[in-house]
Structure formats: C-alpha cells, structure tokens
Design an enzyme around this catalytic site. Sequence first.
Site, PDB file in Angstrom:
ATOM      1  N   ALA A   1       0.821  -1.216   0.000  1.00 34.51           N
ATOM      2  CA  ALA A   1       0.000   0.000   0.000  1.00 34.51           C
ATOM      3  C   ALA A   1       0.854   1.265   0.000  1.00 34.51           C
ATOM      4  CB  ALA A   1      -0.939  -0.011   1.207  1.00 34.51           C
ATOM      5  N   THR A  27      12.512   5.132   3.694  1.00 32.81           N
ATOM      6  CA  THR A  27      11.572   5.500   4.761  1.00 32.81           C
ATOM      7  C   THR A  27      10.907   4.245   5.311  1.00 32.81           C
ATOM      8  OG1 THR A  27       9.848   5.865   3.097  1.00 32.81           O
ATOM      9  CG2 THR A  27      11.090   7.794   3.831  1.00 32.81           C
ATOM     10  N   ARG A  49      12.706   0.611   6.606  1.00 31.41           N
ATOM     11  CA  ARG A  49      13.369  -0.048   7.727  1.00 31.41           C
ATOM     12  C   ARG A  49      14.877   0.112   7.601  1.00 31.41           C
ATOM     13  NH1 ARG A  49       9.597   0.072  10.379  1.00 31.41           N
ATOM     14  NH2 ARG A  49       8.379  -1.583  11.384  1.00 31.41           N
ATOM     15  N   ASP A  60      15.056   7.925   6.754  1.00 29.00           N
ATOM     16  CA  ASP A  60      14.246   8.181   7.945  1.00 29.00           C
ATOM     17  C   ASP A  60      14.445   7.081   8.981  1.00 29.00           C
ATOM     18  OD1 ASP A  60      12.124   9.701   9.336  1.00 29.00           O
ATOM     19  OD2 ASP A  60      10.900   7.913   8.992  1.00 29.00           O
ATOM     20  N   GLU A 108      17.846   2.088  16.606  1.00 31.57           N
ATOM     21  CA  GLU A 108      17.033   3.256  16.943  1.00 31.57           C
ATOM     22  C   GLU A 108      16.552   3.164  18.387  1.00 31.57           C
ATOM     23  OE1 GLU A 108      15.135   3.776  12.439  1.00 31.57           O
ATOM     24  OE2 GLU A 108      13.914   2.945  14.076  1.00 31.57           O
ATOM     25  N   HIS A 167      12.954   8.743  12.082  1.00 26.66           N
ATOM     26  CA  HIS A 167      11.881   7.749  11.965  1.00 26.66           C
ATOM     27  C   HIS A 167      10.511   8.381  12.224  1.00 26.66           C
ATOM     28  CE1 HIS A 167      11.210   3.130  12.133  1.00 26.66           C
ATOM     29  NE2 HIS A 167      10.138   3.725  11.663  1.00 26.66           N
ATOM     30  N   VAL A 168      10.241   9.451  11.499  1.00 29.29           N
ATOM     31  CA  VAL A 168       8.973  10.168  11.682  1.00 29.29           C
ATOM     32  C   VAL A 168       8.115  10.196  10.420  1.00 29.29           C
ATOM     33  CG1 VAL A 168       9.758  11.633  13.577  1.00 29.29           C
ATOM     34  CG2 VAL A 168      10.158  12.373  11.211  1.00 29.29           C
ATOM     35  N   ALA A 169       8.518   9.477   9.378  1.00 28.88           N
ATOM     36  CA  ALA A 169       7.728   9.489   8.147  1.00 28.88           C
ATOM     37  C   ALA A 169       6.301   9.010   8.392  1.00 28.88           C
ATOM     38  CB  ALA A 169       8.395   8.620   7.077  1.00 28.88           C
TER      39      ALA A 169
END
Length: 320
Positions: free
Chosen positions: A160, A235, A237, A261, A266, A287-289
């Site tokens: 998706a 964006t 992994r 990202d 992390e 990591h904010v996408a």
Amino acid sequence: METDMSHSVVFLDRESLKAKVRKPAQAESYVEHAKTSVDEVVAKLQGATVAITNKVPLRAETLKQLPQLKMIAVAATGYDVIDVPYCKEHGIAVANIRNYAVHTVPEHAFALILALRRNILAYRQDVEAGVWQKSDQFCFFTHDIGDLHGATLGIIGEGAIGQGTAAIARGFGMKVLFADHEPPKMPGVEFTPFEQVLAESDVISMHCPLTPSTRNLIGLEQMRRMKRNALLINTSRGGLVDEAALIQALDEGLIAGAGFDVLTTEPPKNGHPLLDVRRPNFILTPHVAWASDGAMQFLADQLIDNIDRWAEGRPQHLVT
C-alpha cells in the site's frame, strides 16, 4: 482466537504513540507503560494475556517466561521485533497495523526526494553563507536542480505504501518501475527485474519489510550499478541498505544523494556513522515518516480494533 470476555492488556511503550488510545472493550485491566527496557518486559507482562508493543522486542527467550500470553498487538506495520515462528508454534496471535501510513510515508518520501533533487539544503546553506548577497545576478547556480517530470522512480516494495508513493510520482509525471524482488508479490502489479530498476532509476525508494531476504538488499555493489545522479530514499526499515556502503557511495560520488528516515539501531544512543555525515546531499530524519497526527490516530484506533476483534473471535490483520 479467543472468545473469553475479559483480558489483561499491557501497552509496553505507550510513549511511542502520540494519539488517543481507548481501552480495549474486553479488557478487565489495561495498563500503559511509557517505555519498557528489554530486561523489564517479563515483569511488566506478568499476568497479561495481551501485550501491545511498538518497538519493544518480544523474542522466544522472553515469551517462554510468559505462558499466559495469548495475543500480541503490534502498534506498527513492521513486526520484526516479534519472534513470529515461536508465536505460531505456541498459539500466540500476532496482529499488526495495515494501511495506516499510505499517505504520510509517501509524502515524507517525496519531501526528501524534492529537497535532494532540487538541492534545497545546499542552496539554503549558500544563502546563509552570504553567497546570494555577493552575486552579480538576481540568482546564482552553484548546484544542479533536477526536475521530477520525466524522471524514473524505482520502488522496492509494492504494498500500500509503495503504491501510494507511485501515485504521487505519476502526479509529478514520473515513470514508475516496481522492482521484482523477494518476498511476496502484489497481484496485478507489473514488475521490472531488480537489476534493471537499479540501472534505469533516477530515484530509488525503499518500501519493503525487513526480512532475511531483504537485509542489506542495497549494498555497495548495487549502488555501483545505479546512475551517478540517482537518489536513494529509505523510509521503510533500517537494515535494508548497508549503511557503511552508503557512506562510501556518497564519498565516492557513486550516487547523487540519499534521504533516510530509519537506522539499523534506533534510537542511536551510542552514536551511528550516519549521524556524522554532514553534507547537503544527505538528509536523515528520526523515523517520523509515519508520524503525521492523522496517521497516528488511525493507527491507535486500528490497534485496539485488532484486540477487540480477536477477543470476539473475529480476528483481523493476523501475521500468525
């Protein structure tokens, strides 16, 4: 699946989600912990039948100590923090989140693509350094500016989010290629051989899960096959791209730039090589996408829906 009318539900890392989270309908008790370290998991899940986790790992050695656990609700699409084979073997249901980030992640990917393709950071730095003020003309051309119209976007991952990224790309007038790769293929999608995508794409965007077959899918060899003016966007992994190889590729000019990202570790509390990359053709975001306000609320609602449906004996979004 379960039809028991009461459950003890524990959210291990509530702080990872900025949204309203309702109490599961059949939860006799519901406890939220802001965060949980690995060595605290067993103690916090004592007596719990349902665990909610975003990034707190639940491996076999931990799960063996929690025989009462019946379900794990993952507050994310990726479930690599869960020992899924163990859960399958021991009848622990695992459900993840589907289709919540179909707009926010593609939009973030394109924010990175546009910034890099048009050298926004480099021009911003020049303006801050006073280059414009010293120019003899009304503007200056210290960096290349590339159009997206007519360029080729290679997408690795046809789910998706990959489809959402493709839709934006087509809106810009880009040609889209979906790379043929392992694992699963989405029916109805036309695939292009992986090597051809590497060679022909002006931008490559990663949108596939991290699995043994996709770990370090893009390494130095793959970046050597890319165009010298190509961008690499991740964006999805950390671990899909060999990070040391990425730094070498940027240093040697094998690719024109990269927007990431995600990292393999992390948060990078003990440092990380990509944190030290200071160049206008590399952008790293934390990591904010996925984390638009709307997407997070959709995620939170589906998270509890997954628990409620499972407790009612009508499970959805199971990965076990």
